[in-house]
Design an enzyme around this catalytic site. Structure first.
Site, PDB file in Angstrom:
ATOM      1  N   LEU A   1      39.485  68.425  70.775  1.00  0.00           N
ATOM      2  CA  LEU A   1      38.301  68.357  69.906  1.00  0.00           C
ATOM      3  C   LEU A   1      37.804  66.921  69.769  1.00  0.00           C
ATOM      4  O   LEU A   1      36.595  66.664  69.788  1.00  0.00           O
ATOM      5  CB  LEU A   1      38.618  68.958  68.526  1.00  0.00           C
ATOM      6  CG  LEU A   1      37.472  68.915  67.514  1.00  0.00           C
ATOM      7  CD1 LEU A   1      36.209  69.593  68.060  1.00  0.00           C
ATOM      8  CD2 LEU A   1      37.876  69.587  66.194  1.00  0.00           C
ATOM      9  N   LYS A   2      38.726  65.970  69.659  1.00  0.00           N
ATOM     10  CA  LYS A   2      38.327  64.555  69.474  1.00  0.00           C
ATOM     11  C   LYS A   2      37.460  64.078  70.651  1.00  0.00           C
ATOM     12  O   LYS A   2      36.438  63.419  70.455  1.00  0.00           O
ATOM     13  CB  LYS A   2      39.596  63.697  69.351  1.00  0.00           C
ATOM     14  CG  LYS A   2      39.371  62.194  69.378  1.00  0.00           C
ATOM     15  CD  LYS A   2      38.531  61.693  68.234  1.00  0.00           C
ATOM     16  CE  LYS A   2      38.274  60.195  68.385  1.00  0.00           C
ATOM     17  NZ  LYS A   2      37.280  59.700  67.424  1.00  0.00           N
ATOM     18  N   LEU A   3      37.847  64.418  71.885  1.00  0.00           N
ATOM     19  CA  LEU A   3      37.049  63.976  73.038  1.00  0.00           C
ATOM     20  C   LEU A   3      35.683  64.658  73.033  1.00  0.00           C
ATOM     21  O   LEU A   3      34.669  64.067  73.404  1.00  0.00           O
ATOM     22  CB  LEU A   3      37.791  64.233  74.357  1.00  0.00           C
ATOM     23  CG  LEU A   3      39.105  63.460  74.553  1.00  0.00           C
ATOM     24  CD1 LEU A   3      39.640  63.673  75.967  1.00  0.00           C
ATOM     25  CD2 LEU A   3      38.964  61.964  74.289  1.00  0.00           C
TER      26      LEU A   3
END
Ligand SMILES: NC(=O)c1ccc[n+]([C@@H]2O[C@H](COP(=O)([O-])OP(=O)(O)OC[C@H]3O[C@@H](n4cnc5c(N)ncnc54)[C@H](OP(=O)(O)O)[C@@H]3O)[C@@H](O)[C@H]2O)c1
Length: 286
Positions: free
Chosen positions: A168-170
């Site tokens: 999710l962060k990327l």
């Protein structure tokens, strides 16, 4: 009382340590450049000169170092000294593959690992308003809840696999980097076409094509104010991580490749990319 070790007190780690102390947790900080950690000492924060001293007896160890190499260099030698009940919350942005590797290293030494990158920059870190996007076993969640509640306004548990937080962060950073570079492109284009760039921001303001982040970064680009909040070095690193993750997943990575090229071009023109905000990407469009 919960004891938290924060390894890495750069732009983000410093604010996170202060948020943890404000929430009443006992905080120990360590930083490679010791002066940056010492500057935080007091008000519930103890600065130590050795990562081993920081992690000893800690309930939660937070890593907020620049990249995967830095995290492994610092944590590798101290993992054995962690309390058996301690949890390692790895918050730096290191990518999916490196997260899976770090999780295996932790597992081989019997240490519980939570993949916990964060959304938000320097000010949210100072104010305890980050969004933690986490991946890790349910058994570890309760043990890090107090820490995540102190540094963030919200925790999104993405899944149970190490790397799920980073997935999710990327995705989030692909958006953040795209908006920033697209804003720089329009500021640069306006200048090149002889239009006042502030007219670009004023014209989109409040309409369906407006975006708070474009206004924030666009104003900084126009003012030439590159005091770092999210560094150009970090943006360049993250663009490469996203490009790689996209290709590994069989996706179309050309847009992120082009963005990486813009951040790299700005880095070449900009001086020290670790001292400048990513808004300096506007220099690639000058
Ligand atoms: N800034 C943001 O908006 C933001 C938002 C979300 C996530 N992140 C991520 O959070 C992490 C930290 O970012 P930041 O903005 O705080 O970066 P930063 O201000 O550049 O700080 C980097 C930290 O890493 C340390 N470091 C670098 N290389 C090292 C090494 N080889 N060994 C030991 N320590 C090393 C630095 O120590 P020295 O002080 O000695 O150089 C410093 O403590 C990065 O992964 C970044 O991508 C940043």
């Amino acid at each position: 009382m919960t004891t938290v070790a924060v390894l890495g007190t750069g732009l983000m780690g410093a604010g996170m340590a202060r948020s943890l102390a404000r929430a009443g947790l006992r905080v120990r900080v360590w930083n490679r450049t010791a002066q940056r950690a010492r500057a935080l000492a007091g008000d519930g924060i103890e600065a130590v000169e050795d990562p081993r001293a920081a992690v000893q007896g800690a309930d939660v160890v937070v890593t907020m170092l620049f990249d995967a190499d830095a995290v492994e260099q610092v944590m590798g030698p101290v993992l054995e000294t962690l309390d058996p009940r301690a949890v390692w919350a790895q918050c730096a942005t290191v990518g999916i593959e490196a997260t899976e590797h770090l999780a295996r290293v932790a597992e081989s030494r019997g240490v519980a690992f939570v993949d916990a990158p964060v959304l938000g920059t320097r000010a949210p870190a100072e104010n305890g308003q980050l969004i933690v996007v986490a991946g890790g076993p349910p058994a570890a969640r309760e043990r890090v809840a107090e820490v995540f509640d102190a540094i963030g306004s919200r925790t999104v548990w993405v899944g149970e696999r190490p790397g799920d937080g980073h997935r999710l962060k990327l995705t989030l950073n692909a958006w953040v980097l795209s908006v920033t570079a697209a804003t720089a492109q329009s500021v640069g284009l306006a200048r090149r076409l002889g239009v006042e760039p502030r007219l670009f921001l004023e014209t989109i303001a409040g309409g369906p094509t407006d975006c708070a982040y474009a206004q924030l970064k666009g104003a900084a680009m126009i003012a030439g104010d590159f005091a770092p909040s999210f560094t150009l070095a970090g943006a360049t690193k993250d663009a490469a991580l996203i490009e790689r993750a996209t290709s590994d997943a069989g996706g179309e990575a050309r847009l992120m490749g082009a963005l990486r090229g813009c951040f790299e071009a700005a880095t070449r023109d900009a001086g020290d990319p670790a001292e400048l905000d990513m808004a300096a990407v506007v220099r690639a469009f000058a």
